[in-house]
Design a protein around this motif. Structure first.
Motif, mmCIF file in Angstrom:
data_model
loop_
_atom_site.group_PDB
_atom_site.id
_atom_site.type_symbol
_atom_site.label_atom_id
_atom_site.label_comp_id
_atom_site.label_asym_id
_atom_site.label_seq_id
_atom_site.Cartn_x
_atom_site.Cartn_y
_atom_site.Cartn_z
ATOM 1 N N ALA A 18 0.835 -1.204 0.000
ATOM 2 C CA ALA A 18 0.000 0.000 0.000
ATOM 3 C C ALA A 18 0.869 1.252 0.000
ATOM 4 O O ALA A 18 0.547 2.241 -0.675
ATOM 5 N N ALA A 19 1.985 1.223 0.730
ATOM 6 C CA ALA A 19 2.887 2.377 0.767
ATOM 7 C C ALA A 19 3.528 2.605 -0.600
ATOM 8 O O ALA A 19 3.656 3.748 -1.059
ATOM 9 N N ILE A 20 3.932 1.530 -1.256
ATOM 10 C CA ILE A 20 4.520 1.659 -2.597
ATOM 11 C C ILE A 20 3.486 2.229 -3.553
ATOM 12 O O ILE A 20 3.789 3.125 -4.356
ATOM 13 N N ALA A 21 2.266 1.720 -3.482
ATOM 14 C CA ALA A 21 1.195 2.219 -4.347
ATOM 15 C C ALA A 21 0.975 3.712 -4.114
ATOM 16 O O ALA A 21 0.854 4.492 -5.069
ATOM 17 N N GLU A 22 0.969 4.109 -2.867
ATOM 18 C CA GLU A 22 0.765 5.531 -2.538
ATOM 19 C C GLU A 22 1.903 6.380 -3.089
ATOM 20 O O GLU A 22 1.676 7.463 -3.634
ATOM 21 N N GLU A 23 3.140 5.897 -2.978
ATOM 22 C CA GLU A 23 4.289 6.619 -3.530
ATOM 23 C C GLU A 23 4.139 6.826 -5.034
ATOM 24 O O GLU A 23 4.589 7.835 -5.576
ATOM 25 N N ARG A 24 3.529 5.875 -5.695
ATOM 26 C CA ARG A 24 3.323 5.945 -7.140
ATOM 27 C C ARG A 24 2.047 6.698 -7.510
ATOM 28 O O ARG A 24 1.745 6.845 -8.697
ATOM 29 N N GLY A 25 1.297 7.129 -6.503
ATOM 30 C CA GLY A 25 0.052 7.840 -6.764
ATOM 31 C C GLY A 25 -1.052 6.927 -7.264
ATOM 32 O O GLY A 25 -1.920 7.353 -8.033
ATOM 33 N N GLN A 26 -1.015 5.683 -6.836
ATOM 34 C CA GLN A 26 -1.994 4.698 -7.280
ATOM 35 C C GLN A 26 -2.731 4.104 -6.093
ATOM 36 O O GLN A 26 -2.231 4.119 -4.964
ATOM 37 N N SER A 27 -3.883 3.550 -6.389
ATOM 38 C CA SER A 27 -4.556 2.745 -5.381
ATOM 39 C C SER A 27 -3.819 1.419 -5.283
ATOM 40 O O SER A 27 -3.059 1.045 -6.197
ATOM 41 N N LEU A 28 -4.026 0.702 -4.204
ATOM 42 C CA LEU A 28 -3.399 -0.610 -4.059
ATOM 43 C C LEU A 28 -3.859 -1.529 -5.187
ATOM 44 O O LEU A 28 -3.061 -2.261 -5.777
ATOM 45 N N GLN A 29 -5.129 -1.466 -5.521
ATOM 46 C CA GLN A 29 -5.661 -2.305 -6.596
ATOM 47 C C GLN A 29 -4.983 -1.995 -7.924
ATOM 48 O O GLN A 29 -4.571 -2.896 -8.657
ATOM 49 N N ALA A 30 -4.828 -0.729 -8.257
ATOM 50 C CA ALA A 30 -4.197 -0.349 -9.523
ATOM 51 C C ALA A 30 -2.738 -0.788 -9.547
ATOM 52 O O ALA A 30 -2.241 -1.281 -10.572
ATOM 53 N N TYR A 31 -2.050 -0.611 -8.425
ATOM 54 C CA TYR A 31 -0.644 -1.005 -8.349
ATOM 55 C C TYR A 31 -0.496 -2.516 -8.530
ATOM 56 O O TYR A 31 0.347 -2.981 -9.306
ATOM 57 N N LEU A 32 -1.321 -3.301 -7.844
ATOM 58 C CA LEU A 32 -1.241 -4.751 -7.962
ATOM 59 C C LEU A 32 -1.613 -5.213 -9.371
ATOM 60 O O LEU A 32 -1.006 -6.144 -9.911
ATOM 61 N N PHE A 33 -2.589 -4.547 -9.988
ATOM 62 C CA PHE A 33 -2.945 -4.873 -11.365
ATOM 63 C C PHE A 33 -1.748 -4.643 -12.286
ATOM 64 O O PHE A 33 -1.437 -5.477 -13.143
ATOM 65 N N ASP A 34 -1.051 -3.516 -12.099
ATOM 66 C CA ASP A 34 0.142 -3.232 -12.903
ATOM 67 C C ASP A 34 1.214 -4.300 -12.711
ATOM 68 O O ASP A 34 1.857 -4.731 -13.676
ATOM 69 N N LEU A 35 1.410 -4.743 -11.472
ATOM 70 C CA LEU A 35 2.406 -5.788 -11.204
ATOM 71 C C LEU A 35 2.068 -7.079 -11.937
ATOM 72 O O LEU A 35 2.930 -7.697 -12.564
ATOM 73 N N VAL A 36 0.809 -7.472 -11.856
ATOM 74 C CA VAL A 36 0.381 -8.716 -12.504
ATOM 75 C C VAL A 36 0.503 -8.591 -14.026
ATOM 76 O O VAL A 36 1.022 -9.484 -14.704
ATOM 77 N N ARG A 37 0.035 -7.484 -14.581
ATOM 78 C CA ARG A 37 0.110 -7.269 -16.023
ATOM 79 C C ARG A 37 1.562 -7.273 -16.499
ATOM 80 O O ARG A 37 1.906 -7.904 -17.506
ATOM 81 N N ASP A 38 2.454 -6.581 -15.764
ATOM 82 C CA ASP A 38 3.863 -6.526 -16.155
ATOM 83 C C ASP A 38 4.522 -7.903 -16.100
ATOM 84 O O ASP A 38 5.353 -8.230 -16.945
ATOM 85 N N GLU A 39 4.156 -8.708 -15.130
ATOM 86 C CA GLU A 39 4.716 -10.059 -15.029
ATOM 87 C C GLU A 39 4.297 -10.896 -16.231
ATOM 88 O O GLU A 39 5.116 -11.624 -16.814
ATOM 89 N N VAL A 40 3.049 -10.784 -16.630
ATOM 90 C CA VAL A 40 2.572 -11.531 -17.795
ATOM 91 C C VAL A 40 3.281 -11.049 -19.053
ATOM 92 O O VAL A 40 3.697 -11.858 -19.891
ATOM 93 N N ARG A 41 3.477 -9.756 -19.192
ATOM 94 C CA ARG A 41 4.197 -9.223 -20.356
ATOM 95 C C ARG A 41 5.627 -9.735 -20.405
ATOM 96 O O ARG A 41 6.138 -10.081 -21.465
ATOM 97 N N ARG A 42 6.297 -9.771 -19.246
ATOM 98 C CA ARG A 42 7.671 -10.288 -19.212
ATOM 99 C C ARG A 42 7.704 -11.740 -19.663
ATOM 100 O O ARG A 42 8.580 -12.150 -20.417
#
Length: 88
Positions: A18-42
């Motif tokens: 949640a702290a990382i998401a806040e640092e990025r200006g994102q909700s926790l949900q948006a941040y976790l979605f980005d992590l999952v999407r980026d992993e699939v892309r990799r």
């Protein structure tokens, strides 16, 4: 769209995420979605690279040929720019 749920996440981990998401200006949900999407892309990118490495098309140059060409081009560039040692 579907919903995913992760159970038994330790509070410390959730708080850090949640702290990382806040640092990025994102909700926790948006941040976790980005992590999952980026992993699939990799994974997709790795699969493409694996297919290319097994293919018969592409360059027929060896790694040594490529390295030698890069060294020669860099030396030529350095010589033109007057970089010390560029004419080696």
């Amino acid at each position: 769209m579907v919903a995913l749920q992760i159970r038994d996440v330790p509070e410390e981990l959730r708080d850090r995420l949640a702290a990382i998401a806040e640092e990025r200006g994102q909700s926790l949900q948006a941040y976790l979605f980005d992590l999952v999407r980026d992993e699939v892309r990799r994974r997709d990118n790795l699969a493409v690279l694996e297919r290319f490495s097994r293919s018969t098309y592409g360059t027929r140059l060896s790694e040594g040929d490529v390295a030698d060409s890069l060294r020669a081009a860099r030396a030529e560039r350095d010589a033109e720019l007057g970089v010390p040692g560029g004419d080696q």
